[in-house]
Design an enzyme around this catalytic site. Sequence first.
Site, PDB file in Angstrom:
ATOM      1  N   GLU A   1     -49.544 -70.167  -0.454  1.00 17.06           N
ATOM      2  CA  GLU A   1     -48.632 -71.142  -1.051  1.00 17.06           C
ATOM      3  C   GLU A   1     -47.334 -70.434  -1.473  1.00 17.06           C
ATOM      4  O   GLU A   1     -47.372 -69.457  -2.219  1.00 17.06           O
ATOM      5  CB  GLU A   1     -49.271 -71.784  -2.280  1.00 17.06           C
ATOM      6  CG  GLU A   1     -50.562 -72.528  -1.982  1.00 17.06           C
ATOM      7  CD  GLU A   1     -51.331 -72.857  -3.262  1.00 17.06           C
ATOM      8  OE1 GLU A   1     -50.690 -72.950  -4.321  1.00 17.06           O
ATOM      9  OE2 GLU A   1     -52.563 -73.002  -3.177  1.00 17.06           O
TER      10      GLU A   1
ATOM     11  N   LEU B   1     -51.672 -76.679   0.146  1.00 11.06           N
ATOM     12  CA  LEU B   1     -52.085 -76.258  -1.186  1.00 11.06           C
ATOM     13  C   LEU B   1     -53.602 -76.452  -1.322  1.00 11.06           C
ATOM     14  O   LEU B   1     -54.083 -77.459  -1.822  1.00 11.06           O
ATOM     15  CB  LEU B   1     -51.334 -77.068  -2.256  1.00 11.06           C
ATOM     16  CG  LEU B   1     -51.326 -76.511  -3.685  1.00 11.06           C
ATOM     17  CD1 LEU B   1     -50.135 -77.066  -4.455  1.00 11.06           C
ATOM     18  CD2 LEU B   1     -52.608 -76.836  -4.424  1.00 11.06           C
TER      19      LEU B   1
ATOM     20  N   GLU C   1     -56.875 -73.520  -1.706  1.00 10.11           N
ATOM     21  CA  GLU C   1     -57.306 -72.132  -1.606  1.00 10.11           C
ATOM     22  C   GLU C   1     -58.424 -71.942  -0.587  1.00 10.11           C
ATOM     23  O   GLU C   1     -58.510 -70.895   0.072  1.00 10.11           O
ATOM     24  CB  GLU C   1     -57.745 -71.623  -2.984  1.00 10.11           C
ATOM     25  CG  GLU C   1     -56.605 -71.353  -3.948  1.00 10.11           C
ATOM     26  CD  GLU C   1     -55.972 -72.618  -4.522  1.00 10.11           C
ATOM     27  OE1 GLU C   1     -54.821 -72.564  -4.985  1.00 10.11           O
ATOM     28  OE2 GLU C   1     -56.648 -73.664  -4.504  1.00 10.11           O
TER      29      GLU C   1
ATOM     30  N   GLN D   1     -52.368 -67.708  -5.239  1.00  7.63           N
ATOM     31  CA  GLN D   1     -51.209 -67.635  -6.123  1.00  7.63           C
ATOM     32  C   GLN D   1     -51.521 -67.074  -7.507  1.00  7.63           C
ATOM     33  O   GLN D   1     -50.723 -66.334  -8.084  1.00  7.63           O
ATOM     34  CB  GLN D   1     -50.579 -69.019  -6.240  1.00  7.63           C
ATOM     35  CG  GLN D   1     -49.164 -69.018  -6.710  1.00  7.63           C
ATOM     36  CD  GLN D   1     -48.516 -70.372  -6.461  1.00  7.63           C
ATOM     37  OE1 GLN D   1     -48.755 -71.321  -7.212  1.00  7.63           O
ATOM     38  NE2 GLN D   1     -47.718 -70.476  -5.417  1.00  7.63           N
TER      39      GLN D   1
ATOM     40  N   TYR E   1     -56.944 -69.495  -9.673  1.00  4.13           N
ATOM     41  CA  TYR E   1     -57.094 -70.407  -8.545  1.00  4.13           C
ATOM     42  C   TYR E   1     -58.104 -69.896  -7.511  1.00  4.13           C
ATOM     43  O   TYR E   1     -58.572 -70.653  -6.671  1.00  4.13           O
ATOM     44  CB  TYR E   1     -55.746 -70.613  -7.845  1.00  4.13           C
ATOM     45  CG  TYR E   1     -54.656 -71.198  -8.713  1.00  4.13           C
ATOM     46  CD1 TYR E   1     -54.923 -71.718  -9.984  1.00  4.13           C
ATOM     47  CD2 TYR E   1     -53.333 -71.207  -8.284  1.00  4.13           C
ATOM     48  CE1 TYR E   1     -53.914 -72.239 -10.769  1.00  4.13           C
ATOM     49  CE2 TYR E   1     -52.314 -71.739  -9.067  1.00  4.13           C
ATOM     50  CZ  TYR E   1     -52.614 -72.246 -10.311  1.00  4.13           C
ATOM     51  OH  TYR E   1     -51.613 -72.757 -11.089  1.00  4.13           O
TER      52      TYR E   1
ATOM     53  N   HIS F   1     -52.413 -68.927 -15.806  1.00  2.00           N
ATOM     54  CA  HIS F   1     -51.486 -67.895 -15.367  1.00  2.00           C
ATOM     55  C   HIS F   1     -51.862 -66.530 -15.927  1.00  2.00           C
ATOM     56  O   HIS F   1     -51.164 -65.543 -15.669  1.00  2.00           O
ATOM     57  CB  HIS F   1     -50.049 -68.235 -15.780  1.00  2.00           C
ATOM     58  CG  HIS F   1     -49.497 -69.412 -15.045  1.00  2.00           C
ATOM     59  ND1 HIS F   1     -48.247 -69.935 -15.305  1.00  2.00           N
ATOM     60  CD2 HIS F   1     -50.011 -70.182 -14.066  1.00  2.00           C
ATOM     61  CE1 HIS F   1     -48.024 -70.978 -14.514  1.00  2.00           C
ATOM     62  NE2 HIS F   1     -49.091 -71.137 -13.754  1.00  2.00           N
TER      63      HIS F   1
END
Length: 828
Positions: free
Chosen positions: A515, A544, A546, A568, A572, A617
């Site tokens: 991605e 998009l 995985e 990413q 994920y 994140h």
Amino acid sequence: MSADAVDAVAPSAHPLLAAGARVRAGVPAPSRAFDRTQGLVVHTGPIGPLARTGPAPAPAPAALAPAPAVPTAPAVRSVPLGGEGPGHDLVAHLDAVLADLPAAGAAGPGDPDAETLLRLFDAQAGSRWLDVAARRMRAVGAGHYTIGSAGHEANAAVALALTDTDPALLHYRSGAFYLARSAQRRRTGVLASGVGRGMLDVALGLAASAKEPIAGGRHKVFGHPDLAVIPQTSTIASHLPRAVGIAWAIGRQHRLPDRLRTPLAWPDDAVVVASFGDASANHSTAAGAVNAACWTAHQGIPLPLLLVCEDNGLGISTRTPAGWVAAQFRGRAGLEYRYDDGTDPLASLRIAAEAAALARDQRVPVLLHQRCVRLGGHAGSDVETAYRTGAEIGDDRRRDPLAATLRALVTHGVLSPDQVRARWASIRDEVAACVEEALLSPGLETAEEVLAPLSPRRPDRVARRVAAPTPAAERERVFGGRLPEAEGELTLAQTIGRTLLDEGARTPGLLVLGEDVARKGGVYGVTRGLQRRLGASRVLDTVLDEQTILGMALGAGISGLLPVPEIQYLAYLHNAEDQLRGEAASLQFFSGGAYRNPLVVRVPGLAYQKGFGGHFHNDNAIGVLRDVPGLVVACPAHPVDAPALLRTCLAAAEVDGTVSVVLEPIALYHERDLHAPGDGGWLAAYDGPPAWAAAHAPVGRARTWGTGTDLTIVTFGNGLRMSLRVARRLAAEGVGTRVVDLRWLAPLPAEDVLREASVSDRCLVVDETRRSGGVSEALVTLLLEGGYRGRLARINADDSYVPLGTASELVLVSEDDVEDAARALLTA
């Protein structure tokens, strides 16, 4: 980070290492030192090599009476298939069909030739008798698998519609397909069609024989390197993303000029076939694969793919709603749909041929919905009368595709009734002979035999591949005349990007996909400029999903390319982790090394982004990676190491088919300084090809920073920077510290860790991952088992998701935590 996250490792402090259970006679129990401010328990006593857990063995009695002899069951030499017995219900209803065959007829216009019908029948009959054999072998303790293909034998028509070089990924009820594919190669067998050799393959698999030609007794699968049948252990359609990836790799060839083509493992006109069940069609993996196929076809990208949904209406006992499979796939944009009710062998042959031709000629994805019946339950142990009525079971027997083929052989003038009965019996006897041979075949006998194909390592060859330079002219072209070694000092992100470009120049089959990796150059700019330099055919943005990203990469890898997919964020990866565990890492193991999918997965991850983005994140959970057998996990922290680690992973993928994950600390991507603003301590110059051999970082080898002998800190990732800063402050007080950067999280650099820890009598493990399931658990274990006798402590993040903002600092390891733990260890 809470106080509880600073743990002790000592026999007296851990229930599995309780002094009474673990300490040898004559060795004093370790003492404990407790720092009330940190809750740090430090091991201060001697510890010998501890290789096992659990209570100490009971003292041996003065005299032992001889153990009674255990009778050994006689080895099973044969399994008769005729008459009553387990599995008889799979063939009993065919006795009436054979006894009441119609009068001999003649072939009509458009009928398949006699040889095709015979091939169909031989494969179907062989598969059915193998299902009987599986249940009888199991009943006498000589077989290990009873999920069969009875009622699904129309899939042999699909095999006959394809060539023996079309890659096939078969689910566990595609036995007749496998036998038909084997016959296409005219492999040695009693029958003229050659189906007999395929029957022996399956019989060897049922017996878990080491001579089985693909898994070698490690699992019962359909596969063979000479038949382009790739073994699948999937029961939930997890092989479908790989099938999409193979089809994409084949289709991609047709869009490339000759100068950019990389030779593939398949012919340029090949069609990929993948079979799966109606229940599996509901799984997210199947849904994602079909969506990816449609998404690809919608853009006009060639995708020669034949998906075969073998629909028996049941997922063990759960019924598939009537019409559901057709409702899912018929009329789907980008997907051609064909239906076969499975009751007419001539129709099955015709429809399969049309579907295969469409996928091959038009290079589009086709879904063949093949209606089947399931005879004899899900497996030998399944009592289907508990959830199905007698009428339903009877209806399935009347729709048996094998019964339809028996009749067709006569009505179309291929064989007389007597010849049909004789051939049926002959195939039964040949299956029995195959079983007899399989029963005499040895199984795997040592752990070394079992593990041999899991993840082979040839470090000398990998080192030679790492050192092989890229042609100078190609480097100049790709880098636009400005080579990275002339750029000065670079960040971690920059060195990773330059290495990808360098390796892309050296390896024409290298692909970067994921991605936002192409036009944008990645969320953090790591792949910026790669698409412009290497081209859109080699650096591409994906859907998009995985599972699809990894599946496409797996398909590309097994086809002969070198894929470098990016997930990413680490958080994920968990959406698609089975593509690594169940598909990528297991392929060499379950194919005896005959197939491999070289793969280097880049995963930005870990925490310390100053509270930005929260958990998704800043994920710091890597336990799911470290327990995948054979998977290599690298973690480059400093830009001096990143090119070497990445280059080793790529070389190992090429040489040994290694599957690697490169876990990249996001917070260090653009860091420039170490101790003070402007010091450039987190930058490094990029090495050109002449230095690659000297800079090589073999799998499982650490790097040590510093030469101190008072304290050893073992760490990785963000922990490296924190530990180096703490080491400098301790040095100002006269404390000599060495910091060991693991670099490899799987396999761990055990030899290096033991050596460096033994230099001092104090060792601190700084692990930014969670206390449970983190890296430090294994590190402490290997130190104790390796005989480390000094003081030992570990520090971890809490067992928590990473929260947003400054709250993240409450659960993560901080630099102050590292310093406090180090001081406590030094003064304990």
